[in-house]
Design a protein around this motif. Structure first.
Motif, PDB file in Angstrom:
ATOM      1  N   MET A  13       1.029  -1.388  -0.264  1.00  0.00           N
ATOM      2  CA  MET A  13       0.153  -0.011   0.079  1.00  0.00           C
ATOM      3  C   MET A  13       0.945   1.062   0.005  1.00  0.00           C
ATOM      4  O   MET A  13       2.349   1.464   0.684  1.00  0.00           O
ATOM      5  CB  MET A  13      -0.734   0.085   1.116  1.00  0.00           C
ATOM      6  CG  MET A  13      -1.850   1.470   1.350  1.00  0.00           C
ATOM      7  SD  MET A  13      -3.001   1.185   2.458  1.00  0.00           S
ATOM      8  CE  MET A  13      -4.264   0.183   2.735  1.00  0.00           C
ATOM      9  N   PRO A  14       0.537   2.523  -0.865  1.00  0.00           N
ATOM     10  CA  PRO A  14       1.782   3.390  -0.742  1.00  0.00           C
ATOM     11  C   PRO A  14       1.201   4.524   0.109  1.00  0.00           C
ATOM     12  O   PRO A  14       0.817   4.408   1.738  1.00  0.00           O
ATOM     13  CB  PRO A  14       1.046   3.789  -1.434  1.00  0.00           C
ATOM     14  CG  PRO A  14       0.069   3.074  -2.429  1.00  0.00           C
ATOM     15  CD  PRO A  14      -0.564   2.340  -2.166  1.00  0.00           C
ATOM     16  N   GLU A  15       2.367   4.703   0.461  1.00  0.00           N
ATOM     17  CA  GLU A  15       2.773   5.612   1.691  1.00  0.00           C
ATOM     18  C   GLU A  15       1.981   7.100   1.911  1.00  0.00           C
ATOM     19  O   GLU A  15       2.263   7.885   0.586  1.00  0.00           O
ATOM     20  CB  GLU A  15       3.527   5.912   2.431  1.00  0.00           C
ATOM     21  CG  GLU A  15       4.440   4.912   3.142  1.00  0.00           C
ATOM     22  CD  GLU A  15       6.081   4.217   3.714  1.00  0.00           C
ATOM     23  OE1 GLU A  15       6.395   6.375   3.642  1.00  0.00           O
ATOM     24  OE2 GLU A  15       6.376   4.357   4.679  1.00  0.00           O
ATOM     25  N   SER A  16       1.437   8.059   2.536  1.00  0.00           N
ATOM     26  CA  SER A  16       0.808   9.298   2.348  1.00  0.00           C
ATOM     27  C   SER A  16       2.286   9.748   2.436  1.00  0.00           C
ATOM     28  O   SER A  16       3.246   9.975   2.663  1.00  0.00           O
ATOM     29  CB  SER A  16      -0.186   9.533   3.669  1.00  0.00           C
ATOM     30  OG  SER A  16       0.084   9.949   5.282  1.00  0.00           O
ATOM     31  N   LYS A  17       1.650  11.776   1.805  1.00  0.00           N
ATOM     32  CA  LYS A  17       3.148  12.349   1.865  1.00  0.00           C
ATOM     33  C   LYS A  17       3.400  12.878   2.822  1.00  0.00           C
ATOM     34  O   LYS A  17       4.918  12.807   3.718  1.00  0.00           O
ATOM     35  CB  LYS A  17       3.220  13.852   1.398  1.00  0.00           C
ATOM     36  CG  LYS A  17       2.866  14.013  -0.129  1.00  0.00           C
ATOM     37  CD  LYS A  17       2.282  14.853  -0.901  1.00  0.00           C
ATOM     38  CE  LYS A  17       1.956  14.539  -1.902  1.00  0.00           C
ATOM     39  NZ  LYS A  17       1.891  15.394  -3.347  1.00  0.00           N
ATOM     40  N   THR A  18       2.537  13.647   4.460  1.00  0.00           N
ATOM     41  CA  THR A  18       2.730  13.371   5.707  1.00  0.00           C
ATOM     42  C   THR A  18       3.331  11.997   6.779  1.00  0.00           C
ATOM     43  O   THR A  18       4.363  11.949   7.931  1.00  0.00           O
ATOM     44  CB  THR A  18       1.303  13.684   6.455  1.00  0.00           C
ATOM     45  OG1 THR A  18       1.030  12.063   6.676  1.00  0.00           O
ATOM     46  CG2 THR A  18       0.785  14.421   5.966  1.00  0.00           C
ATOM     47  N   ARG A  19       3.429  10.951   6.092  1.00  0.00           N
ATOM     48  CA  ARG A  19       4.351   9.386   6.746  1.00  0.00           C
ATOM     49  C   ARG A  19       5.471  10.006   6.411  1.00  0.00           C
ATOM     50  O   ARG A  19       6.460   9.260   7.359  1.00  0.00           O
ATOM     51  CB  ARG A  19       3.791   8.110   6.496  1.00  0.00           C
ATOM     52  CG  ARG A  19       3.389   7.160   7.050  1.00  0.00           C
ATOM     53  CD  ARG A  19       3.929   5.795   6.702  1.00  0.00           C
ATOM     54  NE  ARG A  19       2.243   5.423   6.916  1.00  0.00           N
ATOM     55  CZ  ARG A  19       1.534   4.193   7.223  1.00  0.00           C
ATOM     56  NH1 ARG A  19       1.463   3.490   6.068  1.00  0.00           N
ATOM     57  NH2 ARG A  19       0.556   3.968   7.964  1.00  0.00           N
ATOM     58  N   ARG A  20       5.960   9.609   5.072  1.00  0.00           N
ATOM     59  CA  ARG A  20       7.375  10.171   4.410  1.00  0.00           C
ATOM     60  C   ARG A  20       7.341  10.868   5.360  1.00  0.00           C
ATOM     61  O   ARG A  20       8.955  10.649   5.507  1.00  0.00           O
ATOM     62  CB  ARG A  20       7.150   9.868   2.905  1.00  0.00           C
ATOM     63  CG  ARG A  20       6.764   8.975   2.291  1.00  0.00           C
ATOM     64  CD  ARG A  20       6.984   9.078   0.601  1.00  0.00           C
ATOM     65  NE  ARG A  20       5.993   8.854   0.073  1.00  0.00           N
ATOM     66  CZ  ARG A  20       5.533   9.387  -1.170  1.00  0.00           C
ATOM     67  NH1 ARG A  20       6.020  10.234  -1.925  1.00  0.00           N
ATOM     68  NH2 ARG A  20       4.294   9.282  -1.948  1.00  0.00           N
ATOM     69  N   LYS A  21       7.607  12.214   5.398  1.00  0.00           N
ATOM     70  CA  LYS A  21       8.010  13.585   5.859  1.00  0.00           C
ATOM     71  C   LYS A  21       8.593  12.820   7.010  1.00  0.00           C
ATOM     72  O   LYS A  21       9.623  13.208   7.783  1.00  0.00           O
ATOM     73  CB  LYS A  21       6.982  14.519   6.309  1.00  0.00           C
ATOM     74  CG  LYS A  21       7.411  14.823   4.890  1.00  0.00           C
ATOM     75  CD  LYS A  21       6.378  16.624   4.832  1.00  0.00           C
ATOM     76  CE  LYS A  21       6.363  17.201   3.232  1.00  0.00           C
ATOM     77  NZ  LYS A  21       5.068  17.892   3.752  1.00  0.00           N
ATOM     78  N   ALA A  22       7.559  12.538   8.505  1.00  0.00           N
ATOM     79  CA  ALA A  22       7.636  12.002   9.337  1.00  0.00           C
ATOM     80  C   ALA A  22       8.825  10.728   9.775  1.00  0.00           C
ATOM     81  O   ALA A  22       9.413  11.128  10.134  1.00  0.00           O
ATOM     82  CB  ALA A  22       6.430  11.445   9.923  1.00  0.00           C
ATOM     83  N   ARG A  23       8.996   9.845   8.282  1.00  0.00           N
ATOM     84  CA  ARG A  23       9.847   8.808   8.572  1.00  0.00           C
ATOM     85  C   ARG A  23      11.001   9.812   8.154  1.00  0.00           C
ATOM     86  O   ARG A  23      12.255   9.193   8.916  1.00  0.00           O
ATOM     87  CB  ARG A  23       9.826   8.158   7.814  1.00  0.00           C
ATOM     88  CG  ARG A  23      10.675   6.317   7.282  1.00  0.00           C
ATOM     89  CD  ARG A  23      10.458   5.922   6.844  1.00  0.00           C
ATOM     90  NE  ARG A  23       9.397   4.698   7.274  1.00  0.00           N
ATOM     91  CZ  ARG A  23       8.231   3.941   6.608  1.00  0.00           C
ATOM     92  NH1 ARG A  23       8.513   3.403   5.503  1.00  0.00           N
ATOM     93  NH2 ARG A  23       7.050   3.189   6.730  1.00  0.00           N
ATOM     94  N   ALA A  24      11.428  10.459   7.348  1.00  0.00           N
ATOM     95  CA  ALA A  24      12.808  10.914   6.960  1.00  0.00           C
ATOM     96  C   ALA A  24      12.464  12.294   8.258  1.00  0.00           C
ATOM     97  O   ALA A  24      14.409  12.555   8.436  1.00  0.00           O
ATOM     98  CB  ALA A  24      12.459  11.955   5.554  1.00  0.00           C
ATOM     99  N   GLN A  25      11.853  12.897   9.059  1.00  0.00           N
ATOM    100  CA  GLN A  25      12.828  13.300  10.113  1.00  0.00           C
ATOM    101  C   GLN A  25      13.354  11.773  10.863  1.00  0.00           C
ATOM    102  O   GLN A  25      14.575  12.386  12.616  1.00  0.00           O
ATOM    103  CB  GLN A  25      11.378  14.164  10.620  1.00  0.00           C
ATOM    104  CG  GLN A  25      11.197  15.498  10.304  1.00  0.00           C
ATOM    105  CD  GLN A  25       9.839  15.536   9.969  1.00  0.00           C
ATOM    106  OE1 GLN A  25       9.290  15.518  11.041  1.00  0.00           O
ATOM    107  NE2 GLN A  25       9.636  16.583   9.745  1.00  0.00           N
ATOM    108  N   GLN A  26      12.408  11.129  11.342  1.00  0.00           N
ATOM    109  CA  GLN A  26      13.306  10.164  11.981  1.00  0.00           C
ATOM    110  C   GLN A  26      14.655   9.398  11.946  1.00  0.00           C
ATOM    111  O   GLN A  26      15.096   9.297  12.713  1.00  0.00           O
ATOM    112  CB  GLN A  26      12.146   9.218  12.644  1.00  0.00           C
ATOM    113  CG  GLN A  26      10.656   9.282  12.788  1.00  0.00           C
ATOM    114  CD  GLN A  26      10.280   8.374  13.010  1.00  0.00           C
ATOM    115  OE1 GLN A  26      10.240   7.066  12.103  1.00  0.00           O
ATOM    116  NE2 GLN A  26       8.630   8.570  13.514  1.00  0.00           N
TER     117      GLN A  26
END
Length: 82
Positions: free
Chosen positions: A1-14
């Motif tokens: 399932m594709p990730e949402s943009k907010t989830r990608r941003k949160a993962r990149a910050q972590q």
């Protein structure tokens, strides 16, 4: 399932290592890469067309190895091309 943009941003910050962007290669790198492949090809073609008189008559059959060596430098440089 594709990730949402907010989830990608949160993962990149972590995980900052996961979001590393590759820099584009400089122009001189591409010129040297393609130039060496073309030069190697022209070296071998010149050797065959002139019946071993050029590029270096004293090298004899080594002209083929020299030409392929020059071309291989360009081919090895393609491993960094993106």
């Amino acid at each position: 399932m594709p990730e949402s943009k907010t989830r990608r941003k949160a993962r990149a910050q972590q995980d900052p290592a996961a979001s590393t962007e590759r820099k584009p290669l400089p122009l001189w790198y591409k010129i040297v890469m393609f130039g060496s492949m073309i030069l190697g090809l022209l070296w071998v073609v010149t050797y065959y067309i002139t019946q071993a008189l050029f590029p270096i008559a004293a090298a004899g059959g080594w002209n083929i190895i020299i030409g392929f060596g020059i071309a291989m430098v360009g081919f090895f440089m393609t491993t960094r091309w993106h």
